[in-house]
Design a protein around this motif. Sequence first.
Motif, PDB file in Angstrom:
ATOM      1  N   SER A 114       0.824  -1.205   0.000  1.00 51.13           N
ATOM      2  CA  SER A 114       0.000   0.000   0.000  1.00 51.13           C
ATOM      3  C   SER A 114       0.865   1.263   0.000  1.00 51.13           C
ATOM      4  O   SER A 114       0.572   2.223  -0.732  1.00 51.13           O
ATOM      5  CB  SER A 114      -0.919  -0.014   1.227  1.00 51.13           C
ATOM      6  N   HIS A 115       1.952   1.265   0.790  1.00 52.04           N
ATOM      7  CA  HIS A 115       2.855   2.419   0.786  1.00 52.04           C
ATOM      8  C   HIS A 115       3.452   2.646  -0.597  1.00 52.04           C
ATOM      9  O   HIS A 115       3.510   3.786  -1.068  1.00 52.04           O
ATOM     10  CB  HIS A 115       3.995   2.214   1.797  1.00 52.04           C
ATOM     11  N   GLU A 116       3.909   1.563  -1.234  1.00 41.25           N
ATOM     12  CA  GLU A 116       4.476   1.713  -2.585  1.00 41.25           C
ATOM     13  C   GLU A 116       3.418   2.254  -3.542  1.00 41.25           C
ATOM     14  O   GLU A 116       3.701   3.149  -4.352  1.00 41.25           O
ATOM     15  CB  GLU A 116       4.996   0.377  -3.101  1.00 41.25           C
ATOM     16  N   GLU A 117       2.212   1.717  -3.455  1.00 37.78           N
ATOM     17  CA  GLU A 117       1.148   2.085  -4.389  1.00 37.78           C
ATOM     18  C   GLU A 117       0.661   3.516  -4.192  1.00 37.78           C
ATOM     19  O   GLU A 117       0.216   4.158  -5.145  1.00 37.78           O
ATOM     20  CB  GLU A 117      -0.014   1.100  -4.256  1.00 37.78           C
ATOM     21  N   LYS A 118       0.760   4.030  -2.978  1.00 38.25           N
ATOM     22  CA  LYS A 118       0.279   5.389  -2.704  1.00 38.25           C
ATOM     23  C   LYS A 118       1.381   6.437  -2.738  1.00 38.25           C
ATOM     24  O   LYS A 118       1.127   7.588  -3.074  1.00 38.25           O
ATOM     25  CB  LYS A 118      -0.414   5.426  -1.339  1.00 38.25           C
ATOM     26  N   GLU A 119       2.610   6.048  -2.348  1.00 40.75           N
ATOM     27  CA  GLU A 119       3.674   7.040  -2.193  1.00 40.75           C
ATOM     28  C   GLU A 119       4.699   7.022  -3.320  1.00 40.75           C
ATOM     29  O   GLU A 119       5.236   8.065  -3.679  1.00 40.75           O
ATOM     30  CB  GLU A 119       4.396   6.813  -0.862  1.00 40.75           C
ATOM     31  N   PRO A 122       2.634   6.432  -7.892  1.00 42.02           N
ATOM     32  CA  PRO A 122       2.056   7.600  -8.586  1.00 42.02           C
ATOM     33  C   PRO A 122       3.107   8.623  -8.985  1.00 42.02           C
ATOM     34  O   PRO A 122       3.015   9.242 -10.041  1.00 42.02           O
ATOM     35  CB  PRO A 122       1.082   8.188  -7.559  1.00 42.02           C
ATOM     36  N   ARG A 123       4.115   8.779  -8.152  1.00 40.34           N
ATOM     37  CA  ARG A 123       5.179   9.735  -8.465  1.00 40.34           C
ATOM     38  C   ARG A 123       6.047   9.233  -9.609  1.00 40.34           C
ATOM     39  O   ARG A 123       6.522  10.024 -10.416  1.00 40.34           O
ATOM     40  CB  ARG A 123       6.015  10.007  -7.225  1.00 40.34           C
TER      41      ARG A 123
END
Length: 183
Positions: A114-119, A122-123
């Motif tokens: 989840s951290h990879e997918e949100k932080e 996207p960047r």
Amino acid sequence: MAHHDENVVDLLLSQHDEIRGLAATVEKSTGETRRTAFDRLRELLAVHETAEEEVVHPFARRSIDDGSHIVDERLEEENEAKGVLSRLEKLDPDSVDFEELFSDFHKDLEAHASHEEKEEFPRLRREATDEQMRGMAKAVRAAEAVAPTHPHQGVESPAKNIMTGPIAAVADRVRDAIGKRRH
């Protein structure tokens, strides 16, 4: 095989989906089904994390805002996960100890994804060109093809992966082949 238009974020997201499915199977099953799902999960996590450490995280570190901080947090999670995964490998998958440790591991695994997918992802989509995204997907596929298939805690940098990875990969793949012959 990688499709010529495949981009790295889509590739990693599809692997995250596969990881989630395997983790759910491990958690809800027993016996040979659990053992087989755990072996596949362990292998996928090992090659997936190695490829991220060699290809994706270095790009993120130098190309996205606050990239070093984000990558350092992910690497810390990955190091901890490798330690737990190594402990899980030594346990009987049908034991209570395995079930309890795996339950916590599964929650941490979900938080990491989840951290990879949100932080991070996207960047990456914003900062990388289409050509870079496709190039990283090809590089991830290549890294996974020669990556170790078991967790190796403390090997979270590209330099360490390059230095120890090939030897560990050969040893892991021999270990896997011997293990399959015994079953």
